[in-house]
Every structure is written in C-alpha cells, then in structure tokens.
Design an enzyme around this catalytic site. Structure first.
Site, mmCIF file in Angstrom:
data_model
loop_
_atom_site.group_PDB
_atom_site.id
_atom_site.type_symbol
_atom_site.label_atom_id
_atom_site.label_comp_id
_atom_site.label_asym_id
_atom_site.label_seq_id
_atom_site.Cartn_x
_atom_site.Cartn_y
_atom_site.Cartn_z
ATOM 1 N N GLN A 84 0.749 -1.297 0.000
ATOM 2 C CA GLN A 84 -0.099 -0.081 0.021
ATOM 3 C C GLN A 84 0.743 1.338 0.000
ATOM 4 O O GLN A 84 0.545 2.341 0.294
ATOM 5 C CB GLN A 84 -0.820 0.020 1.289
ATOM 6 C CG GLN A 84 -1.865 -1.214 1.350
ATOM 7 C CD GLN A 84 -2.891 -1.067 0.151
ATOM 8 O OE1 GLN A 84 -2.978 -0.235 -0.577
ATOM 9 N NE2 GLN A 84 -3.520 -2.428 0.011
ATOM 10 N N LYS A 97 -1.821 -2.957 -7.677
ATOM 11 C CA LYS A 97 -2.106 -2.181 -6.961
ATOM 12 C C LYS A 97 -1.477 -0.618 -7.428
ATOM 13 O O LYS A 97 -1.932 0.479 -6.564
ATOM 14 C CB LYS A 97 -1.892 -2.136 -5.305
ATOM 15 C CG LYS A 97 -2.821 -3.218 -5.027
ATOM 16 C CD LYS A 97 -2.483 -3.460 -3.340
ATOM 17 C CE LYS A 97 -3.045 -4.989 -2.785
ATOM 18 N NZ LYS A 97 -4.440 -5.136 -2.590
#
Lengths: 413, 126
Positions: free
Chosen positions: A211, A234
């Site tokens: 992340q 991501k």
C-alpha cells in the site's frame, strides 16, 4: 507544503482520467466513482494495450529459445526487471525477484529465510496493523520451527513507535516484518526508524510495501530494507505479478523457495545445483507478459511523477477528511498523523455492509468488511469498516459524491 | 433504475424491522451462517410437524433478505423445505446476489435453510 500545492495544480486530472478506459464506465446508470483503489487500481490504456500487443508481436518463452521471438521476450522481461530496480532504488537487478504478488513475496521469505535462519525458540516480530498476508506466513513458519510470533501493538491513534519495537527485540529475534502503510487505516508507519532500531540490534527487516509503492517515492537503498514486497496490480499494473526485493547477502544465503525449471544450473538424479540470482527464486516459466506490463505501469507513474501523485493524493486525503467529517454520524477509524491512500470509517451504528450495498447502488465503489486485517479490528474492537481509497485519478468531486451519498444513507435509516 | 433499487431496499429494511428478534442466547457461533460478510444467525425449531425459523443479522439489508426467506419457508414440513424451489429470488431481482462470490451470502442462507429441512426430514421422515 507550498511545493505540494503548486505541484498538484500542475496535474491535469481530467486528461489522466482519459487514459483509463474503465473510469468512463457507468454502473446502474450512474457514472462510476471508484474508491476501492487499495484493493486494486484501474489500468491505463498504455498497460492494457501494451500487454495485448506483447501477445501479438513478442510472445515466446523466456530464457530458453535461440530464436528471435524468445530473445525479444527475454529482453522485455529483463528490461522490466531493470525498470523495477531503478523505480525502487535497488543496487542490482538480481535483487529483484518476480513473484505472483506481495503475498507470494512474503511467503517466499517466510519459507526460504525461515529454513535457513529460524530455529526453535527464535522470534519473529510483526505489527498489529498487518494484513493477513503478513501474518499467516509467519505463523506457519513459527509452527514449523516451533518459534514465537511477537506483535508490536499500535497506540490509540493507530500509530506504531520505533521505541516500542526496540523493547520487543531480544537476542532471539530473527526478523521484523512490518507494513509501510496500513491497508485498513492508511496509517503510514515510520519504517526508516523501525529499520534503524532493528539494525542497531542486528535484526533484518522486511517491509510490506503493497500500500506504499503507488503512493510515494520508495528508495530501498536509502531505507536500508533487507526485504521489500509489493504487487503491480495496486499500482496501475496487471494482476498476477509482483516483486520481492532482497539484499544480495540474504538472497544468496537462502535456499530456493520452489524447485523446477529455470532455477537450476545442472540437474542429475544425484544432485542439482541451483542457478544464480535472481533465477534461483524464479522456478518455472515466469509471468513475463505481466512483468512487461508492470514495466509499462512504472512508465505511466514516471510520466506523471510519483511526487506529483503523492501531492495530489495528499490534497485529496485532506479534502476527504474535512468533507466527510462534516457528514452526520461519520466516524473515522484511526487518527494517525500521517495517512496515505485510504480512510476507514463507519456511519453511526449503521452496519458497514449496509453502507457499502447502498453506496454501490449509487455508483460508488468502496470496500467493506474486515479488509483482511481481522487482528487489527479486534484490537480496535470493531466488527468492520467502510474503506474509501484513492488513486491519482480521483477527484474532489468524487469525494463530494461520497459525502452526499452518505447523507442520503443517513436519511434512510 | 436506482429508484427501483431503493424501493426494494426500503422494502427489505421494512421486513427487517418487522422480523421478530432471535433470542439472545441463540446469537452464537452455533447458529451463525458461514459465508456472509455481515453476521447472520438462523435457528430452526420443529413444532407440530413443521419447521419454524427465527433469524437475525447485524446488517439491516441482510436481515431484510433473511426475513423475506423466513417468510416464505416458515411453517412448512421438513420434506417441503428440503425440496423447496425458491424461484421468487429470481423473480424479484435478488438473483444477482445469489452468485457464490457475492459476499452477502444469500446462497449460504438458502443452503442453511435447506440443510435444516434435510436434517429434520432425516430425523422425523416427514
């Protein structure tokens, strides 16, 4: 901060959005508001078309053939490795191992590092903020080796502190594995300080950057991380490809993770010798097409500038917190000073699942539930949350749409 | 389209509010249906050769869905429940929630209802 603001205005979000075909989708006859970027981002046409083009013009197995196409595919795969190396500031391209994603990267270290260095009575430290993928592989290792898993807890603001890590480390601590950004709360962990604390006691550190990689600039050499893992999907890239960065000194000492083709030097029934880095850890045909796609995603990020992305997302985050906090019943979960990518919240006593279902019907995509971080929620003593997460293509108008939708939901219940 | 959905949700929320609450002592893991993102408890009692269901959920839309199911399957014989065809799920447009990947677990609820039917049928042959 002045810098950040001026850079933000330099980004033309409208033309960035135009690069993403999926962003023009309508769901239930409403324009899609996509706020589930921590789960996966959408892909620019550059990546989508590039992958399609690869299959049309360069498809062939890598590292084997003598023929033209195989050469071209191998070259593309190794170029992608180099792009990743430069993108994260690694010293050597052989320190970049292609994996299926963050989860496989962590499993690789838990297995191979664990086989070599972790013995009965040793300790592994993780934090209470971790995603299940940075918990379960270590639990499995500890079970295998009869070792102990220790947990670094967060404070009332959901922040982690290096001095608390310092207190946890003992002579039996063999590795610290910690997230850079919480997927549940967006909390940014001071990983540089964590690494300094651990290294002062001779303990290597693995960073889960799943992340982080899409939100701000990463330099593993500056960070001095021993291992770092992330996924392409991501960060505007394809699914099914990710990276394990590892320092040469560790990777050379670790046994292979899986056996098969490509990872060997010589094979006989009596003895097999292993290939050198990075191939030792890449058994079987690598996902070379998606590695190439990941390289294109890096090209995309570089064309915008990761600093510009960080500045835009920082502004979005500030705007979101300010705007959503004015919505009645809005209860943010966690209060870290430094937050990236995601905010988690609940709307009064309305179940997060009800909120998510209704937002969906209004065209707003969020994630609800436990976000693969059940232990963190247990510490916080909540059942689940609604998570809104951002990417470079999100706008303040989309946050306004979320705020309006939450007001609407408030009125239903 | 949205108004249509809202009307459905408002109906489900009404149903949820009308569903008699399950006794707190049955809100345990034993009665929890696996596979739902929100928690759903379902209990089946055998009374006068019929099955009487009670249910609850912490999410109100989910509670509305289980209330709808309970309304249809309640007070039937085990044989009926074991063989019930819940065609109405399709008819009222809930079927998009029936795919195994949808997290609301409507499929799990239907499965659990039928399992109760099969279990009581095996026990009492009715």
């Amino acid at each position: 901060m002045m810098n950040a603001v001026s850079m933000q205005t330099a980004l033309d979000i409208k033309s960035i959005r135009a690069m993403f075909p999926a962003l023009s989708l309508s769901v239930y006859n409403k324009p899609l508001v996509y706020l589930d970027n921590s789960a996966t981002t959408h892909k620019p046409a550059l990546v989508i078309d590039g992958i399609s083009d690869f299959y049309r013009t360069r498809n062939s197995n890598i590292h084997r053939g003598v023929h033209y196409l195989s050469e071209a595919a191998t070259l593309a795969y190794e170029e992608a490795r180099n792009k990743v190396k430069d993108f994260i500031g690694a010293q050597h391209s052989h320190e970049i191992i292609f994996t299926r994603g963050t989860t496989e990267s962590i499993n690789l270290v838990a297995f191979s590092y664990g086989e070599k260095f972790v013995h009965e009575g040793d300790e592994i430290i993780i934090s209470a903020l971790e995603h299940h993928s940075n918990i379960v592989p270590w639990q499995m290792l500890c079970e295998r080796k009869n070792a102990k898993l220790k947990v670094l807890y967060f404070d009332q603001n959901t922040e982690l502190h290096p001095e608390k890590l310092d207190e946890l480390i003992t002579p039996r601590t063999k590795l610290v594995s910690i997230t850079w950004v919480s997927n549940l709360l967006g909390t940014v962990v001071p990983v540089k300080e964590m690494i300094e604390v651990a290294h002062a006691k001779g303990v290597p550190v693995m960073i889960d950057a799943a992340q982080a990689i899409q939100h701000f600039s990463i330099d593993v050499s500056w960070l001095d991380a021993d291992f770092l893992a992330f996924s392409a999907h991501k960060a505007y890239g394809p699914t099914g490809i990710g990276v394990l960065y590892g320092k040469t000194e560790w990777l050379n000492q670790m046994p292979p993770y899986q056996g098969g083709g490509d990872m060997i030097e010589t094979v006989s029934f009596e003895k097999t010798t292993y290939n050198q880095l990075p191939f030792k850890f890449e058994a079987g045909t690598g996902n070379f097409v998606d590695a190439y796609g990941m390289g294109l995603a890096i090209d995309f990020i570089r064309s915008i500038g990761i600093e510009n992305i960080a500045a835009h997302e920082h502004q979005l985050m500030e705007y979101a917190i300010e705007t959503l906090s004015r919505v009645e019943n809005f209860m943010m979960v966690g209060n870290p000073a430094n937050r990236a990518g995601a905010i988690s919240f609940n709307l009064g006593s309305i179940h997060h699942y009800d909120v998510g279902m209704l937002l969906d019907k209004m065209g707003i995509a969020v994630r609800t539930g436990t976000h693969c971080a059940q232990p963190a929620l247990e510490v916080l003593d909540i059942q689940g949350t609604v998570r809104a997460s951002f990417a470079v293509y999100n706008t303040t108008q989309e946050i306004d749409a979320l705020a309006d939708a939450l007001r609407f939901i408030n009125n239903i219940f | 389209m949205f108004d249509e959905w809202m009307a459905k949700y408002e109906y489900l929320i009404e149903l949820a509010k009308d569903l008699p609450p399950i006794q707190p002592e049955y809100k345990t893991n034993e009665y929890l249906i696996q596979g739902c993102q929100s928690r759903v408890w379902l209990r089946a009692d055998y009374q006068n050769e019929r099955i009487v269901f009670t249910a609850d959920s912490d999410a109100i839309i989910t509670k509305g869905i289980i209330a709808l199911l309970v309304r249809v399957v309640n007070n039937r014989t085990p044989h009926e429940i074991a063989n019930i065809n819940l065609y109405f799920i399709d008819k009222i447009g809930l079927s998009q929630n029936l795919s195994p990947t949808r997290s609301n677990g409507l499929l799990s609820m239907v499965k659990q209802i039928k399992l109760y039917g099969i279990a009581y049928y095996a026990k009492f042959k009715q």
